[in-house]
Every structure is written in C-alpha cells, then in structure tokens.
Design a protein around this motif. Structure first.
Motif, PDB file in Angstrom:
ATOM      1  N   ASP A  57       0.823  -1.188  -0.110  1.00 57.95           N
ATOM      2  CA  ASP A  57      -0.042  -0.014  -0.088  1.00 57.95           C
ATOM      3  C   ASP A  57       1.036   1.322   0.090  1.00 57.95           C
ATOM      4  O   ASP A  57       0.319   2.272   0.586  1.00 57.95           O
ATOM      5  CB  ASP A  57      -0.813   0.049   1.120  1.00 57.95           C
ATOM      6  CG  ASP A  57      -0.104  -0.161   2.431  1.00 57.95           C
ATOM      7  OD1 ASP A  57       0.933  -0.392   2.385  1.00 57.95           O
ATOM      8  OD2 ASP A  57      -0.854   0.043   3.642  1.00 57.95           O
ATOM      9  N   THR A  58       1.959   0.951  -0.640  1.00 52.33           N
ATOM     10  CA  THR A  58       2.892   2.359  -0.750  1.00 52.33           C
ATOM     11  C   THR A  58       3.199   2.687  -1.982  1.00 52.33           C
ATOM     12  O   THR A  58       3.268   2.108  -3.038  1.00 52.33           O
ATOM     13  CB  THR A  58       4.284   2.081  -0.067  1.00 52.33           C
ATOM     14  OG1 THR A  58       4.815   0.987  -0.532  1.00 52.33           O
ATOM     15  CG2 THR A  58       4.084   1.978   1.735  1.00 52.33           C
ATOM     16  N   ILE A  59       3.530   4.172  -2.112  1.00 54.55           N
ATOM     17  CA  ILE A  59       4.044   4.656  -3.584  1.00 54.55           C
ATOM     18  C   ILE A  59       5.474   4.870  -3.242  1.00 54.55           C
ATOM     19  O   ILE A  59       5.600   5.792  -2.360  1.00 54.55           O
ATOM     20  CB  ILE A  59       3.175   5.955  -4.016  1.00 54.55           C
ATOM     21  CG1 ILE A  59       1.677   5.382  -4.001  1.00 54.55           C
ATOM     22  CG2 ILE A  59       3.583   6.410  -5.273  1.00 54.55           C
ATOM     23  CD1 ILE A  59       0.778   6.666  -4.013  1.00 54.55           C
ATOM     24  N   GLU A  60       6.218   4.488  -4.206  1.00 57.66           N
ATOM     25  CA  GLU A  60       7.864   4.560  -4.011  1.00 57.66           C
ATOM     26  C   GLU A  60       8.234   4.870  -5.134  1.00 57.66           C
ATOM     27  O   GLU A  60       7.912   4.479  -6.160  1.00 57.66           O
ATOM     28  CB  GLU A  60       8.305   3.278  -3.302  1.00 57.66           C
ATOM     29  CG  GLU A  60       7.914   2.804  -1.881  1.00 57.66           C
ATOM     30  CD  GLU A  60       8.188   1.385  -1.661  1.00 57.66           C
ATOM     31  OE1 GLU A  60       8.824   0.596  -2.513  1.00 57.66           O
ATOM     32  OE2 GLU A  60       7.788   1.227  -0.629  1.00 57.66           O
ATOM     33  N   SER A  61       9.551   5.543  -5.178  1.00 57.52           N
ATOM     34  CA  SER A  61      10.330   5.988  -6.136  1.00 57.52           C
ATOM     35  C   SER A  61      11.115   4.797  -6.833  1.00 57.52           C
ATOM     36  O   SER A  61      11.766   3.750  -5.888  1.00 57.52           O
ATOM     37  CB  SER A  61      11.546   7.159  -5.833  1.00 57.52           C
ATOM     38  OG  SER A  61      10.847   8.144  -5.507  1.00 57.52           O
ATOM     39  N   LEU A  62      11.291   4.623  -7.903  1.00 60.20           N
ATOM     40  CA  LEU A  62      12.077   3.690  -8.519  1.00 60.20           C
ATOM     41  C   LEU A  62      13.495   4.005  -9.179  1.00 60.20           C
ATOM     42  O   LEU A  62      13.643   5.176  -9.339  1.00 60.20           O
ATOM     43  CB  LEU A  62      11.516   3.011  -9.677  1.00 60.20           C
ATOM     44  CG  LEU A  62      10.269   1.772  -9.449  1.00 60.20           C
ATOM     45  CD1 LEU A  62       9.536   1.667 -10.709  1.00 60.20           C
ATOM     46  CD2 LEU A  62      10.665   0.746  -8.472  1.00 60.20           C
ATOM     47  N   PRO A  63      14.667   3.112  -8.905  1.00 57.84           N
ATOM     48  CA  PRO A  63      16.019   3.484  -9.293  1.00 57.84           C
ATOM     49  C   PRO A  63      15.562   3.895 -11.125  1.00 57.84           C
ATOM     50  O   PRO A  63      14.647   3.211 -11.608  1.00 57.84           O
ATOM     51  CB  PRO A  63      16.759   2.334  -9.335  1.00 57.84           C
ATOM     52  CG  PRO A  63      16.048   1.362  -8.470  1.00 57.84           C
ATOM     53  CD  PRO A  63      14.564   1.657  -8.418  1.00 57.84           C
ATOM     54  N   GLY A  64      16.104   5.096 -11.557  1.00 57.53           N
ATOM     55  CA  GLY A  64      15.950   5.332 -12.951  1.00 57.53           C
ATOM     56  C   GLY A  64      14.761   6.413 -13.233  1.00 57.53           C
ATOM     57  O   GLY A  64      14.613   6.775 -14.225  1.00 57.53           O
ATOM     58  N   GLY A  65      14.120   6.515 -11.975  1.00 58.50           N
ATOM     59  CA  GLY A  65      13.199   7.965 -11.797  1.00 58.50           C
ATOM     60  C   GLY A  65      11.812   7.488 -12.117  1.00 58.50           C
ATOM     61  O   GLY A  65      10.702   8.411 -12.196  1.00 58.50           O
ATOM     62  N   GLY A  66      11.270   6.176 -12.123  1.00 55.11           N
ATOM     63  CA  GLY A  66       9.973   5.738 -12.409  1.00 55.11           C
ATOM     64  C   GLY A  66       9.433   5.721 -10.835  1.00 55.11           C
ATOM     65  O   GLY A  66       9.900   6.042  -9.940  1.00 55.11           O
ATOM     66  N   VAL A  67       8.124   5.289 -10.793  1.00 59.40           N
ATOM     67  CA  VAL A  67       7.448   5.183  -9.546  1.00 59.40           C
ATOM     68  C   VAL A  67       6.672   3.956  -9.509  1.00 59.40           C
ATOM     69  O   VAL A  67       6.077   3.427 -10.610  1.00 59.40           O
ATOM     70  CB  VAL A  67       6.284   6.469  -9.543  1.00 59.40           C
ATOM     71  CG1 VAL A  67       5.414   6.434  -8.135  1.00 59.40           C
ATOM     72  CG2 VAL A  67       7.005   7.708  -9.520  1.00 59.40           C
ATOM     73  N   ARG A  68       6.675   3.384  -8.422  1.00 55.38           N
ATOM     74  CA  ARG A  68       5.875   2.248  -8.018  1.00 55.38           C
ATOM     75  C   ARG A  68       4.731   2.245  -7.216  1.00 55.38           C
ATOM     76  O   ARG A  68       4.828   2.879  -6.004  1.00 55.38           O
ATOM     77  CB  ARG A  68       6.853   0.925  -7.278  1.00 55.38           C
ATOM     78  CG  ARG A  68       6.111  -0.394  -7.028  1.00 55.38           C
ATOM     79  CD  ARG A  68       6.890  -1.472  -6.745  1.00 55.38           C
ATOM     80  NE  ARG A  68       7.579  -1.740  -8.199  1.00 55.38           N
ATOM     81  CZ  ARG A  68       8.665  -2.749  -8.177  1.00 55.38           C
ATOM     82  NH1 ARG A  68       9.050  -3.423  -7.174  1.00 55.38           N
ATOM     83  NH2 ARG A  68       9.002  -3.265  -9.495  1.00 55.38           N
ATOM     84  N   ASP A 216       4.199  -0.037 -12.053  1.00 54.31           N
ATOM     85  CA  ASP A 216       5.204   0.716 -12.186  1.00 54.31           C
ATOM     86  C   ASP A 216       4.922   1.771 -13.449  1.00 54.31           C
ATOM     87  O   ASP A 216       4.483   1.418 -14.543  1.00 54.31           O
ATOM     88  CB  ASP A 216       6.452   0.023 -12.709  1.00 54.31           C
ATOM     89  CG  ASP A 216       6.960  -0.817 -11.484  1.00 54.31           C
ATOM     90  OD1 ASP A 216       6.139  -0.840 -10.367  1.00 54.31           O
ATOM     91  OD2 ASP A 216       7.643  -1.800 -11.671  1.00 54.31           O
ATOM     92  N   LEU A 217       5.268   3.046 -13.010  1.00 51.21           N
ATOM     93  CA  LEU A 217       5.137   3.983 -14.124  1.00 51.21           C
ATOM     94  C   LEU A 217       6.533   4.241 -14.475  1.00 51.21           C
ATOM     95  O   LEU A 217       7.347   4.581 -13.693  1.00 51.21           O
ATOM     96  CB  LEU A 217       4.562   5.396 -13.170  1.00 51.21           C
ATOM     97  CG  LEU A 217       3.141   5.327 -12.913  1.00 51.21           C
ATOM     98  CD1 LEU A 217       2.842   6.562 -12.055  1.00 51.21           C
ATOM     99  CD2 LEU A 217       2.286   5.174 -14.013  1.00 51.21           C
ATOM    100  N   PRO A 218       6.844   4.385 -15.641  1.00 55.14           N
ATOM    101  CA  PRO A 218       8.204   4.744 -16.027  1.00 55.14           C
ATOM    102  C   PRO A 218       8.299   6.032 -16.061  1.00 55.14           C
ATOM    103  O   PRO A 218       7.521   7.113 -15.874  1.00 55.14           O
ATOM    104  CB  PRO A 218       8.256   4.395 -17.708  1.00 55.14           C
ATOM    105  CG  PRO A 218       6.897   4.308 -17.939  1.00 55.14           C
ATOM    106  CD  PRO A 218       6.048   4.258 -16.869  1.00 55.14           C
ATOM    107  N   ALA A 219       9.769   6.331 -16.092  1.00 56.17           N
ATOM    108  CA  ALA A 219       9.972   8.033 -16.037  1.00 56.17           C
ATOM    109  C   ALA A 219       9.974   8.428 -17.457  1.00 56.17           C
ATOM    110  O   ALA A 219      10.634   8.288 -18.251  1.00 56.17           O
ATOM    111  CB  ALA A 219      11.577   8.191 -15.688  1.00 56.17           C
TER     112      ALA A 219
END
Ligand SMILES: Cc1cc2nc3c(=O)[nH]c(=O)nc-3n(C[C@H](O)[C@H](O)[C@H](O)COP(=O)(O)OP(=O)(O)OC[C@H]3O[C@@H](n4cnc5c(N)ncnc54)[C@H](O)[C@@H]3O)c2cc1C
Ligand code: SF4
Length: 330
Positions: A57-68, A216-219
């Motif tokens: 239940d979290t929204i986190e930054s992904l390496p490379g600039g995306g968002v999970r 996952d949302l890409p950057a």
C-alpha cells in the motif's frame, strides 16, 4: 448469496497459494466490485482471500526515475499523492473522474484494474450474456448498446472496459507486476487486457491465482504535461461514454512527443498509436488532433446506437490538445 469462506492473507506467497489451490477462490481487495457482484449473483466464490492486510500500500520511487504504486494503494491516496499529481497529472485526474469519494477511499489500484464491465445485461441474470454465461448470446448487440464498444469488439461481446485509471496507465506505458504460483512476471497494462474474440468471459491474460502486486510508472518526460477528459451523462458518479488520456510535449508550436489512450470505446483501454503517429512532429493544433482521432477510428465499427461516439472521441481529443497547447504556450 451462496455461503463462502473468508480468510485474511498473511503474506503475498500465502495469498497466491491459497487462491491458486482452489478454482472457486478469489482475491478480495476493497470489495467495491466483487461484493456487488456476489450480491447480484454474478460471482459466487467459495473462498475469499482478503489481501488488504498485505504490505502493498505504498507509492515509492524506482531507480531510474519511475514510480511504483502498490496494488493496495487506495484510489483516494493515489489521486492525492504529490508525486503523481505533479509528474503524472493525467493519472490523478483519471482516478478523480471515477466513482465517488467514498468508493475511492475503499477501491484499490489492483481492484480498479480488474473491475468488470458495467454492461447492463452482464449485471442482469435474466438476460443472455456471453461474458457471464459463455454460449448464451449477447443481448447488447440487438439491444441497448449506447455505452458499448465501437472498436475491438467481437460478434460475441461488445462490452467496454470501465476503468478510468486503466486508460491513464495505458497512455503512461505503465507495467503491472504480477506474482503467480509459478513466479513473477511483468505485463504492460495495455497487454494485461485482451479483446473478447471468441472468449469474452476472459477480460485479461492473468491466470487464476495471479496477484497484481504493483503497477510501475516509467520515468516518462512527456507525462508532466498530461490530461484526462471524461465525457459522461452526469458530471459525477457515471462511467465514461468516451474518455481520453493525453500526454504531449509541445515545442515551438509542434508536437514533439505524444501518448494517447481512449476509454469507453473498446473492450480494453485503447492505446491510440495511429493517432500518435499522425500527431508526432505535426503542428500542435486542435484540428490536427481531430484528424488524428479520425485516423485512429477509421477501423471503428459502431452500431446504430453508439455511432455518436466517433464524433465524441474526435471532439474529446481535440479539446484536450487545445488545453495542453494553451498550457505549453508561454
Ligand atoms: C456506483 C459505482 C460507480 C463507479 N464509478 C466508476 C467510474 O466512474 N470509473 C471507474 O474507473 N470505476 C468506477 N467504479 C468502480 C470502482 O472503481 C471499482 O469498483 C474499484 O476500483 C474496484 O476496486 P476494489 O479494490 O474494490 O476491487 P474488488 O472489488 O476487491 O476486486 C475487483 C476484482 O479484482 C480482483 N482483485 C482485486 N485486487 C487484486 C489484485 N491485487 N490482484 C489480482 N486480482 C485482484 C478481485 O478478485 C475481483 O475480481 C464505480 C463503482 C461503483 C460501485
Ligand atoms: S456486450 Fe458482452 S457483457 Fe454485454 S451482454 Fe453482450 S456478451 Fe454480455
């Protein structure tokens, strides 16, 4: 309602194992779609495996600039998240265009993606419906089909996918992370959904027991200048007749880069690649957007009761482009 078992999953692996082991088991998230269907008699699972206690239940930054986005992030929390609002405004707008405040407080990211069609006949047990009861027929084709698909449908089913969120995620090239009994896999949100063909009972390519764990949302630089427009019969609490998600990078009066997806037109969120091709490198004008929509919908096969959707889609795309052009103009 048929009696059913209820269990709370302790971890992801256990949830997947429990549902995989029983053909009549189902994951329960916010329950705003599944429980309605159980009350209507459309769904009758023998076991509900409640996944709402899982740490997804979290929204986190992904390496490379995306968002999970965790699969259990509630729709309200997703729409309110500042990173989403600033970097992916089309997603926040699409979520807020759906349902009501109370429903969004309950509904989850995974559940929203997997909600079922709102076709009236699917929800009415007294009428034939190939999606609910394969082989029984489709009541909508010769019946009330004003809300139904104009592209991507088959002779077996013309229902549309109802999710607003999925349309934005499709334009943003989001990827669903899935855990199943044989391991993990990643599926683009666009490819998650299947067209009805001869098997309208299958909405997605997921196998029984596969759990969406995240999206996952890409950057995507173009995502920062993006919008969602939903055309519907009432200003709230209504599903889309037509919707469109657009992300566009406009430079010196031209469309440098663009992503377009339509909702309300097809059995799945409709990534409009033909429209994108027409727009990319072209003058950024509403007229060009209308031409792009026409090119995309050249393959549309509307019925008598829903042919108005072609013009509506054209107008919706032109209107969104007009707004994005205004925002991009210094
Ligand atoms: C009156 C009303 C108006 C609405 N209006 C809109 C609207 O305008 N736009 C819109 O987009 N939606 C609308 N909705 C639908 C609403 O958004 C969905 O009901 C909701 O998003 C479903 O999420 P949930 O968590 O409650 O799913 P649930 O009901 O818990 O689950 C739905 C389905 O997904 C499965 N599932 C859930 N989570 C997972 C997972 N992580 N992995 C695998 N399977 C899973 C369940 O087994 C079930 O089959 C409306 C609903 C109502 C009742
Ligand atoms: S359009 Fe699809 S869901 Fe609706 S009645 Fe026909 S088969 Fe059923």
């Amino acid at each position: 309602m048929r009696p059913f078992g209820y269990e709370r999953a302790a971890d992801v692996a256990g949830a997947v194992a429990r549902v995989s082991a029983r053909p009549d088991a189902a994951f329960l998230a916010g329950g705003t779609n599944l429980v309605d269907h159980m009350k209507l008699g459309i769904a009758s699972p023998g076991l509900l495996v409640d996944v709402t206690g899982l740490p997804l239940d979290t929204i986190e930054s992904l390496p490379g600039g995306g968002v999970r986005i965790g699969a259990l992030v509630r729709n309200s929390d997703l729409a309110a998240n500042l990173v989403i609002r600033h970097r992916y405004p089309v997603l926040a707008q699409a979520v807020l265009a759906g349902a009501s405040g109370q429903l969004r407080n309950m509904a989850t990211t995974g559940g929203n993606l997997l909600q079922q069609t709102r076709c009236l006949y699917f929800q009415d047990l007294t009428t034939p419906c190939n999606k609910r009861e394969p082989g029984s027929g489709c009541s909508a084709i010769d019946g009330h089909h004003r809300d139904h698909a104009i592209i991507g449908a088959s002779a077996h089913c013309i229902a549309v996918n109802p999710s607003d969120m999925a349309v934005a995620l499709c334009a943003l090239e989001a990827v669903a992370q899935v855990r199943g009994p044989v391991g993990e896999r990643s599926i683009s949100v666009e490819e998650l959904y299947r067209l009805p063909g001869e098997e309208p009972q299958r909405d997605t390519i997921l196998e029984h027991g596969e759990l969406i764990t995240a999206v996952d949302l890409p950057a995507l630089p173009v995502a920062g200048n993006s919008r969602y427009r939903k055309v519907r019969d009432r200003a709230s609490y209504a599903f889309a007749l037509v919707s469109v998600a657009v992300a566009a990078q406009i430079e010196a009066g031209s469309v440098h880069d663009v992503r377009v997806a339509f909702g309300g037109l097809a059995p799945r969120p409709w990534r409009a690649r033909t429209a994108e091709e027409v727009l990319r490198g072209a003058p950024a004008t509403a007229q060009m957007a209308a031409r792009a929509a026409e090119a995309e919908l050249a393959a549309a096969r509307p019925l008598a009761g829903n042919k108005f959707k072609v013009a509506l889609a054209r107008g919706a795309l032109a209107a969104v482009m007009r707004e994005l052009i205004t925002e991009a103009t210094p």
